[in-house]
Design a protein around this motif. Structure first.
Motif, PDB file in Angstrom:
ATOM      1  N   TRP A 113       0.816  -1.211   0.000  1.00 42.88           N
ATOM      2  CA  TRP A 113       0.000   0.000   0.000  1.00 42.88           C
ATOM      3  C   TRP A 113       0.856   1.270   0.000  1.00 42.88           C
ATOM      4  CZ3 TRP A 113      -4.864   0.825  -1.206  1.00 42.88           C
ATOM      5  CH2 TRP A 113      -5.427   2.072  -0.921  1.00 42.88           C
ATOM      6  N   THR A 117       0.405   4.146  -2.860  1.00 37.31           N
ATOM      7  CA  THR A 117       0.023   5.542  -2.659  1.00 37.31           C
ATOM      8  C   THR A 117       1.090   6.496  -3.203  1.00 37.31           C
ATOM      9  OG1 THR A 117       0.879   5.417  -0.392  1.00 37.31           O
ATOM     10  CG2 THR A 117      -1.476   5.072  -0.700  1.00 37.31           C
ATOM     11  N   HIS A 137      -9.060   3.253   3.771  1.00 35.15           N
ATOM     12  CA  HIS A 137      -8.231   4.446   3.621  1.00 35.15           C
ATOM     13  C   HIS A 137      -9.013   5.656   3.113  1.00 35.15           C
ATOM     14  CE1 HIS A 137      -4.617   1.923   4.156  1.00 35.15           C
ATOM     15  NE2 HIS A 137      -5.264   1.040   3.416  1.00 35.15           N
ATOM     16  N   ASP A 139     -10.522   7.938   4.643  1.00 30.82           N
ATOM     17  CA  ASP A 139     -10.270   9.166   5.401  1.00 30.82           C
ATOM     18  C   ASP A 139      -8.893   9.749   5.121  1.00 30.82           C
ATOM     19  OD1 ASP A 139     -12.764   9.036   6.596  1.00 30.82           O
ATOM     20  OD2 ASP A 139     -12.040   7.871   8.304  1.00 30.82           O
ATOM     21  N   ASP A 140      -8.097   9.064   4.326  1.00 29.31           N
ATOM     22  CA  ASP A 140      -6.728   9.498   4.049  1.00 29.31           C
ATOM     23  C   ASP A 140      -6.533   9.948   2.603  1.00 29.31           C
ATOM     24  OD1 ASP A 140      -6.070   8.672   6.684  1.00 29.31           O
ATOM     25  OD2 ASP A 140      -5.840   6.612   5.973  1.00 29.31           O
ATOM     26  N   ILE A 141      -7.618  10.170   1.890  1.00 26.33           N
ATOM     27  CA  ILE A 141      -7.510  10.552   0.480  1.00 26.33           C
ATOM     28  C   ILE A 141      -6.878  11.944   0.368  1.00 26.33           C
ATOM     29  CG2 ILE A 141      -8.789  11.006  -1.640  1.00 26.33           C
ATOM     30  CD1 ILE A 141     -10.923   9.073  -0.653  1.00 26.33           C
ATOM     31  N   PRO A 142      -5.834  12.097  -0.430  1.00 27.59           N
ATOM     32  CA  PRO A 142      -5.227  13.425  -0.597  1.00 27.59           C
ATOM     33  C   PRO A 142      -6.241  14.432  -1.129  1.00 27.59           C
ATOM     34  CG  PRO A 142      -3.784  11.712  -1.457  1.00 27.59           C
ATOM     35  CD  PRO A 142      -5.083  11.039  -1.144  1.00 27.59           C
ATOM     36  N   TRP A 147     -11.467   9.493  -5.514  1.00 21.89           N
ATOM     37  CA  TRP A 147     -11.348   8.061  -5.766  1.00 21.89           C
ATOM     38  C   TRP A 147     -12.673   7.474  -6.220  1.00 21.89           C
ATOM     39  CZ3 TRP A 147      -8.419   5.466  -1.075  1.00 21.89           C
ATOM     40  CH2 TRP A 147      -7.135   6.029  -0.964  1.00 21.89           C
ATOM     41  N   ARG A 160     -14.930  12.765  -1.240  1.00 20.31           N
ATOM     42  CA  ARG A 160     -13.860  12.557  -2.221  1.00 20.31           C
ATOM     43  C   ARG A 160     -13.762  11.106  -2.669  1.00 20.31           C
ATOM     44  NH1 ARG A 160     -10.948  15.679   1.344  1.00 20.31           N
ATOM     45  NH2 ARG A 160      -9.380  14.078   1.719  1.00 20.31           N
TER      46      ARG A 160
END
Length: 240
Positions: A113, A117, A137, A139-142, A147, A160
C-alpha cells in the motif's frame, strides 16, 4: 472414495464446484454471493487458521484439498498447505497465469500500500479495482484526488470517494463507457489474470491511462499446480 475440500470464491472455483458430487465440500469465506444450485455441500465461513482446517479435514475424512482461491488470498493458500500437510492429504492448487503488459500499456508495479500511494501521488482520479482494501483508507484521500472504488459490497463513500458495488464479468463496452464518463487518469489493479475483469486494461490502453499494478504475493509449493480449469478437472476425474 476421494472426498474433496475445494477452497473457492472465484469464478474458476465455481466451475470446478459444478462438477463435484454431493459427497464433496465447496468452502467459501462468505464475502460474496453464496451459490444455491450446487450438488456438493457448500460450507461458508473460516476454519480458525491452519489448525482448524486440519481438524476439519480429519473430522470430515477429506482426502484431497484443492486451493482455487484468489491469487492474492495468500494467507488462505498458506493455511491450506499447512493443514493438508498436518492431515497428511495432498493439496492441489489452481493458479491461473497473470496478465502481461501489451504494446501501449503503461504499468507501474508496486508491492504494497505504501508503494501504491506513492505511485498515485501525481494523479487525481484513480479507479481502484483492488476489492475492499481501499475502503480502509477513505479518510486518508489526498485533497487533490477523487477516488472511485469498485468492490463487491455496498459501502458508504465520502466527499472525495465514490463506491461502485458491482460484480464482474465486465465487458469492454461497459468499461469504455465508465472510463469516458468518469475521466479516470489511472487504474489501480491486482494482477488477477483471467478474462472476467481484463476489459479494464484494454480500456485503459485505448485511452492511454496508466495502470498501477499490485504484484502477486508469493505462494507456497503444493503437490500439483494447474493453470487451467480443464486440466485440473481432468486430473480430478482420474483421482476421484
Amino acid at each position: 472414495m476421494t472426498r474433496v475440500l475445494l477452497l473457492g470464491g472465484t469464478g474458476d472455483a465455481l466451475r470446478i464446484a459444478r462438477q463435484l458430487g454431493r459427497e464433496h465440500v465447496y468452502s467459501l469465506a462468505g464475502l460474496g454471493k453464496v451459490p444455491d444450485d450446487l450438488a456438493c455441500t457448500v460450507r461458508v465461513g473460516g476454519f480458525g487458521g491452519s489448525e482448524g482446517m486440519a481438524r476439519y479435514i480429519e473430522a470430515q475424512r477429506i482426502a484431497l484439498v484443492i486451493d482455487a482461491t484468489h491469487p492474492y488470498a495468500a494467507q488462505i493458500s498458506a493455511n491450506a498447505v499447512t493443514a493438508s500437510r498436518a492431515a497428511r492429504v495432498p493439496c492441489w492448487a489452481l493458479r491461473r497465469e497473470g496478465w502481461q503488459p501489451q504494446a501501449g500499456d503503461d504499468w507501474r508495479r508496486v508491492g504494497d500500500w505504501a508503494e501504491l500511494t506513492a505511485a498515485l501521488a501525481a494523479f487525481e482520479r484513480p479507479l481502484f479495482t483492488l476489492g475492499r482494501e481501499p475502503l480502509a483508507h477513505l479518510d486518508d484521500i489526498p485533497a487533490h484526488q477523487f477516488w472511485t472504488v469498485r468492490c463487491l459490497d455496498p459501502h458508504e463513500g465520502n466527499a472525495r470517494a465514490r463506491i461502485l458495488a458491482t460484480r464482474g464479468p465486465f465487458t469492454l463496452e461497459g468499461e469504455r463507457a465508465l472510463f469516458a464518463a468518469e475521466a479516470f487518469d489511472v487504474v489501480v489493479s491486482k494482477n488477477s489474470g483471467g478474462g472476467a475483469t481484463e476489459a479494464k486494461l484494454e480500456a485503459a490502453r485505448e485511452r492511454g491511462v496508466p495502470v498501477v499494478m499490485l504484484r502477486r504475493p508469493p505462494l507456497p509449493a503444493v503437490d500439483r499446480e494447474f493453470e487451467r480449469v480443464a486440466d485440473l478437472l481432468e486430473a480430478l476425474r482420474i483421482a476421484v
